[in-house]
Design an enzyme around this catalytic site. Structure first.
Site, mmCIF file in Angstrom:
data_model
loop_
_atom_site.group_PDB
_atom_site.id
_atom_site.type_symbol
_atom_site.label_atom_id
_atom_site.label_comp_id
_atom_site.label_asym_id
_atom_site.label_seq_id
_atom_site.Cartn_x
_atom_site.Cartn_y
_atom_site.Cartn_z
ATOM 1 N N HIS A 35 97.193 33.713 72.142
ATOM 2 C CA HIS A 35 97.638 33.141 70.960
ATOM 3 C C HIS A 35 96.300 32.491 70.779
ATOM 4 C CE1 HIS A 35 101.077 34.527 69.315
ATOM 5 N NE2 HIS A 35 101.790 33.893 69.868
ATOM 6 N N CYS A 95 107.518 37.930 68.891
ATOM 7 C CA CYS A 95 106.823 36.777 68.606
ATOM 8 C C CYS A 95 107.219 36.351 67.283
ATOM 9 C CB CYS A 95 105.466 37.000 68.848
ATOM 10 S SG CYS A 95 104.474 35.565 68.218
ATOM 11 N N HIS A 153 101.299 34.938 76.979
ATOM 12 C CA HIS A 153 101.340 35.281 75.673
ATOM 13 C C HIS A 153 100.952 34.176 74.824
ATOM 14 C CE1 HIS A 153 104.170 36.627 72.283
ATOM 15 N NE2 HIS A 153 103.818 35.237 71.943
ATOM 16 N N GLU A 154 101.073 32.719 75.354
ATOM 17 C CA GLU A 154 100.742 31.569 74.567
ATOM 18 C C GLU A 154 99.220 31.475 74.677
ATOM 19 O OE1 GLU A 154 102.279 29.944 72.373
ATOM 20 O OE2 GLU A 154 104.195 30.999 72.824
HETATM 21 NI NI NI Z 1 104.171 34.190 70.119
#
Ligand code: NI
Length: 182
Positions: A146, A100, A142-143
């Site tokens: 965040h 990342c 994954h996003e």
């Molecule tokens: Ni990332």
């Protein structure tokens, strides 16, 4: 063209849950989306979320037509996803060496469900409702993490499979787990 600095692991802003967008067509949201695309393309990324550039709002962008890095990956439509929700559709998990841009130089093996249903709205306020599998599913998860203030190291279950990329490179090559930069 505005390329924003990317926050890195350790910055307390990255641990916050981002807030819902009230008005997706507001000028400041349009500006945010433009900045996200400028920054994503400048860093050759395939996904980026607002908190990564210091804005704690639930906005993410992702997608690619053809990726040099993933020549065999099916294209993912370029998407602006606001106020997303995710539903896991399978118990099948797949392992991947994730990296990342917020955690530069480090890689770790993260197992994620291979099939999800995600929903949200786009920059015009129109609904987005999709089933995603494999790489597409991993990218969105994954996003989404965040937006929740979660970085991939928090998803690693075997900390022996975590380290600086140059140090773990032999393991990356020999254990046959795919590599993803998200
Ligand atoms: Ni990332």
């Amino acid at each position: 063209m505005t390329i924003k600095p990317i926050l890195k692991m350790g910055n307390p802003l990255l641990l916050q849950r981002s807030q819902e967008v009230i008005d997706p067509v507001a000028p400041e949201i349009s500006q945010l989306i433009t900045d996200l695309f400028d920054t994503m393309y400048a860093t050759k990324g395939i996904g980026l979320s607002a908190p990564q550039i210091g804005i704690n709002l639930r906005v993410m962008i992702f997608g690619f037509e053809k990726s040099e890095r993933y020549p065999n990956a099916k294209p993912v439509p370029t998407t602006i996803l606001i106020n997303p929700t995710i539903e896991i559709l399978t118990q099948t998990m797949q392992a991947g060496w994730e990296g990342c841009i917020r955690v530069p130089g480090l890689r770790g093996v993260v197992s994620r469900p291979t099939k999800i249903h995600y929903q949200g709205i786009d920059e015009k306020g129109q609904p987005i409702d999709r089933i995603a599998t494999d790489f597409h599913a991993r990218m969105v998860q994954h996003e989404y993490d965040h937006l929740e203030g979660i970085l991939f190291p928090q998803r690693i279950t075997d900390m022996r499979l975590f380290g600086f990329e140059n140090e773990v490179w032999d393991k990356i090559i020999t254990n046959n787990i795919p590599v993803y930069d998200l």
